[in-house]
Design a protein around this motif. Structure first.
Motif, PDB file in Angstrom:
ATOM      1  N   GLN A  77       0.793  -1.099  -0.061  1.00 37.97           N
ATOM      2  CA  GLN A  77      -0.053  -0.020   0.010  1.00 37.97           C
ATOM      3  C   GLN A  77       0.720   1.279   0.017  1.00 37.97           C
ATOM      4  N   GLY A  78       2.011   1.261   0.982  1.00 42.25           N
ATOM      5  CA  GLY A  78       2.874   2.486   0.648  1.00 42.25           C
ATOM      6  C   GLY A  78       3.865   2.515  -0.093  1.00 42.25           C
ATOM      7  N   PHE A  79       3.873   1.485  -1.132  1.00 43.14           N
ATOM      8  CA  PHE A  79       4.984   1.583  -2.265  1.00 43.14           C
ATOM      9  C   PHE A  79       4.606   2.784  -3.405  1.00 43.14           C
ATOM     10  N   VAL A  80       5.943   3.365  -3.521  1.00 45.55           N
ATOM     11  CA  VAL A  80       5.629   4.464  -4.723  1.00 45.55           C
ATOM     12  C   VAL A  80       6.740   4.001  -5.895  1.00 45.55           C
ATOM     13  N   PRO A  81       5.845   3.580  -6.947  1.00 44.51           N
ATOM     14  CA  PRO A  81       6.753   3.188  -8.023  1.00 44.51           C
ATOM     15  C   PRO A  81       7.699   4.013  -8.439  1.00 44.51           C
ATOM     16  N   PRO A  82       8.851   3.570  -9.070  1.00 44.22           N
ATOM     17  CA  PRO A  82       9.680   4.510  -9.753  1.00 44.22           C
ATOM     18  C   PRO A  82       9.379   5.205 -10.785  1.00 44.22           C
ATOM     19  N   ALA A  83       9.763   6.570 -11.137  1.00 45.02           N
ATOM     20  CA  ALA A  83       9.398   7.491 -12.228  1.00 45.02           C
ATOM     21  C   ALA A  83       9.302   6.795 -13.550  1.00 45.02           C
ATOM     22  N   GLU A  84       8.503   6.656 -14.364  1.00 47.24           N
ATOM     23  CA  GLU A  84       8.124   6.240 -15.682  1.00 47.24           C
ATOM     24  C   GLU A  84       8.535   4.493 -15.506  1.00 47.24           C
ATOM     25  N   ALA A  85       7.715   3.994 -14.355  1.00 55.16           N
ATOM     26  CA  ALA A  85       7.919   2.633 -14.361  1.00 55.16           C
ATOM     27  C   ALA A  85       7.276   1.784 -15.359  1.00 55.16           C
ATOM     28  N   SER A  86       7.704   0.753 -15.886  1.00 53.36           N
ATOM     29  CA  SER A  86       7.134   0.020 -16.913  1.00 53.36           C
ATOM     30  C   SER A  86       6.871  -1.424 -16.254  1.00 53.36           C
ATOM     31  N   TRP A  87       5.434  -1.569 -16.659  1.00 47.43           N
ATOM     32  CA  TRP A  87       5.064  -2.916 -16.036  1.00 47.43           C
ATOM     33  C   TRP A  87       4.510  -3.853 -17.257  1.00 47.43           C
ATOM     34  N   ARG A  88       4.523  -5.155 -16.913  1.00 48.26           N
ATOM     35  CA  ARG A  88       4.049  -6.192 -17.810  1.00 48.26           C
ATOM     36  C   ARG A  88       2.556  -6.954 -17.431  1.00 48.26           C
ATOM     37  N   VAL A  89       1.715  -6.014 -17.306  1.00 50.57           N
ATOM     38  CA  VAL A  89       0.496  -6.451 -16.745  1.00 50.57           C
ATOM     39  C   VAL A  89      -0.360  -6.932 -18.196  1.00 50.57           C
ATOM     40  N   PHE A  90      -0.804  -8.429 -18.156  1.00 48.65           N
ATOM     41  CA  PHE A  90      -1.405  -8.972 -19.202  1.00 48.65           C
ATOM     42  C   PHE A  90      -2.786  -8.439 -19.439  1.00 48.65           C
ATOM     43  N   ILE A  91      -3.402  -8.716 -18.204  1.00 46.34           N
ATOM     44  CA  ILE A  91      -4.987  -8.322 -18.028  1.00 46.34           C
ATOM     45  C   ILE A  91      -5.114  -7.353 -17.128  1.00 46.34           C
ATOM     46  N   PRO A  92      -5.464  -6.151 -17.441  1.00 44.85           N
ATOM     47  CA  PRO A  92      -5.629  -5.069 -16.694  1.00 44.85           C
ATOM     48  C   PRO A  92      -7.032  -5.127 -15.818  1.00 44.85           C
ATOM     49  N   ALA A  93      -6.883  -4.752 -14.649  1.00 43.75           N
ATOM     50  CA  ALA A  93      -7.987  -4.443 -13.759  1.00 43.75           C
ATOM     51  C   ALA A  93      -8.665  -3.318 -13.956  1.00 43.75           C
ATOM     52  N   ASP A  94     -10.086  -3.437 -13.481  1.00 44.66           N
ATOM     53  CA  ASP A  94     -10.612  -1.985 -13.567  1.00 44.66           C
ATOM     54  C   ASP A  94     -10.366  -1.001 -12.550  1.00 44.66           C
ATOM     55  N   GLY A  95      -9.507  -0.431 -12.457  1.00 44.72           N
ATOM     56  CA  GLY A  95      -9.042   0.429 -11.512  1.00 44.72           C
ATOM     57  C   GLY A  95      -7.578   0.088 -11.095  1.00 44.72           C
ATOM     58  N   ALA A  96      -6.960   0.888 -10.048  1.00 46.56           N
ATOM     59  CA  ALA A  96      -5.742   0.555  -9.611  1.00 46.56           C
ATOM     60  C   ALA A  96      -5.297   1.363  -8.313  1.00 46.56           C
ATOM     61  N   ASP A  97      -6.017   0.286  -7.126  1.00 49.46           N
ATOM     62  CA  ASP A  97      -5.688   0.745  -5.813  1.00 49.46           C
ATOM     63  C   ASP A  97      -4.412   0.293  -5.409  1.00 49.46           C
ATOM     64  N   ILE A  98      -3.584  -0.654  -5.892  1.00 46.00           N
ATOM     65  CA  ILE A  98      -2.243  -0.986  -5.322  1.00 46.00           C
ATOM     66  C   ILE A  98      -1.350  -1.614  -6.773  1.00 46.00           C
ATOM     67  N   ILE A  99      -0.290  -2.070  -6.573  1.00 47.25           N
ATOM     68  CA  ILE A  99       0.526  -2.550  -7.435  1.00 47.25           C
ATOM     69  C   ILE A  99       0.183  -4.132  -7.068  1.00 47.25           C
ATOM     70  N   ALA A 100      -0.579  -4.680  -7.969  1.00 45.65           N
ATOM     71  CA  ALA A 100      -0.933  -6.119  -7.701  1.00 45.65           C
ATOM     72  C   ALA A 100      -0.104  -7.150  -8.318  1.00 45.65           C
ATOM     73  N   HIS A 101       0.037  -8.489  -7.773  1.00 41.80           N
ATOM     74  CA  HIS A 101       0.842  -9.564  -8.335  1.00 41.80           C
ATOM     75  C   HIS A 101       0.263  -9.859  -9.884  1.00 41.80           C
ATOM     76  N   HIS A 102      -1.320 -10.104  -9.838  1.00 44.82           N
ATOM     77  CA  HIS A 102      -1.943 -10.552 -10.973  1.00 44.82           C
ATOM     78  C   HIS A 102      -1.909 -12.076 -11.338  1.00 44.82           C
ATOM     79  N   ASP A 103      -1.237 -12.764 -10.503  1.00 45.17           N
ATOM     80  CA  ASP A 103      -1.197 -14.434 -10.802  1.00 45.17           C
ATOM     81  C   ASP A 103      -0.844 -14.991  -9.588  1.00 45.17           C
ATOM     82  N   LEU A 104      -1.523 -14.626  -8.431  1.00 42.99           N
ATOM     83  CA  LEU A 104      -1.591 -15.268  -7.156  1.00 42.99           C
ATOM     84  C   LEU A 104      -2.393 -16.668  -7.342  1.00 42.99           C
ATOM     85  N   ALA A 105      -1.510 -17.521  -7.375  1.00 47.46           N
ATOM     86  CA  ALA A 105      -2.199 -19.092  -7.882  1.00 47.46           C
ATOM     87  C   ALA A 105      -1.314 -20.047  -7.217  1.00 47.46           C
TER      88      ALA A 105
END
Length: 235
Positions: A78-106
């Motif tokens: 919750q308290g993480f501040v991503p680096p400026a111009e961070a590049s992410w590899r999200v395959f299936i975007p969520a509706d919204g963004a309240d955190i940096i999620a894992h996206h594959d918790l399985a």
């Protein structure tokens, strides 16, 4: 552990460093980049839960442990501040963004060292998302919410409730979660189908092996029993 790096690696390493610094032990710690351009991570001892060791999630207190581990991650990030111009590899975007999620918790990304350290691996797909998007995906795998005869549980509703209680979902989140269960599962089918159309690997291979059909069947199963999940979560 050494893995291929990509444009997303600096942001993922910043995330993992933050998790380590705030005391979250359920993720590997980054150790930099080696002379071959590979990322270096601490090794997580233990066994991947899926599929041969899925029984590690029984008795049900271990299912609750998974839920609490995910909650601890979500609180830690919750308290993480991503680096400026961070590049992410999200395959299936969520509706919204309240955190940096894992996206594959399985289960296939959970390494369990008996009843000792439990660590989620494969953070390359981390990126903006929501708590509930992560939770919906995790419930599909860990309950599991599956139409396949080998994995379908007669106690799925009870296990869903155990997970939600252990995570600490409030009443509003429980109501919001129910429609996400099928949407998140169906999104995997749609993603694999599009990747197969585009000829992208390894997704095309997974589609050809029938994984797309499996995700679709699971989505239809979740939709069929939606009122059961509602009663389990909010009664």
């Amino acid at each position: 552990m050494r893995r291929p790096a990509g444009p997303w690696t600096p942001a993922v390493h910043a995330l993992l460093t933050h998790l380590h610094e705030v005391g979250f032990a359920g993720a590997p710690r980054p150790l930099g980049i080696d002379d071959q351009g590979r990322e270096v991570l601490t090794f997580a001892p233990g066994t991947v839960v899926w599929p041969d060791h899925f029984a590690l999630l029984d008795p049900v207190h271990r299912l609750g442990r998974v839920a609490r581990l995910i909650r601890d991650f979500h609180d830690a990030v919750q308290g993480f501040v991503p680096p400026a111009e961070a590049s992410w590899r999200v395959f299936i975007p969520a509706d919204g963004a309240d955190i940096i999620a894992h996206h594959d918790l399985a289960p296939w990304n959970l390494v369990a060292d008996g009843d000792h350290g439990w660590v989620f691996i494969d953070w390359d797909g981390a990126g903006p998302g929501t708590r509930l998007w992560d939770v919906a995906y995790a419930l599909h795998g860990f309950v599991p919410l599956s139409a396949h005869p080998a994995w379908q549980r007669t106690d799925a509703a009870m296990r869903l409730r155990i997970f939600a209680d252990a995570y600490g979902l409030d009443e509003a989140q429980r109501h919001q979660l129910v429609p996400l269960l099928s949407r998140r599962t169906r999104a995997m089918h749609d993603f694999l189908r599009q990747q197969a159309i585009d000829g992208a690997q390894p997704w095309t291979r997974l589609w050809d092996e029938g994984h797309g059909d499996a995700w679709l069947s699971d989505a239809e199963y979740i939709e069929e029993y939606e009122q059961l999940w509602v009663r389990a979560l909010v009664s």
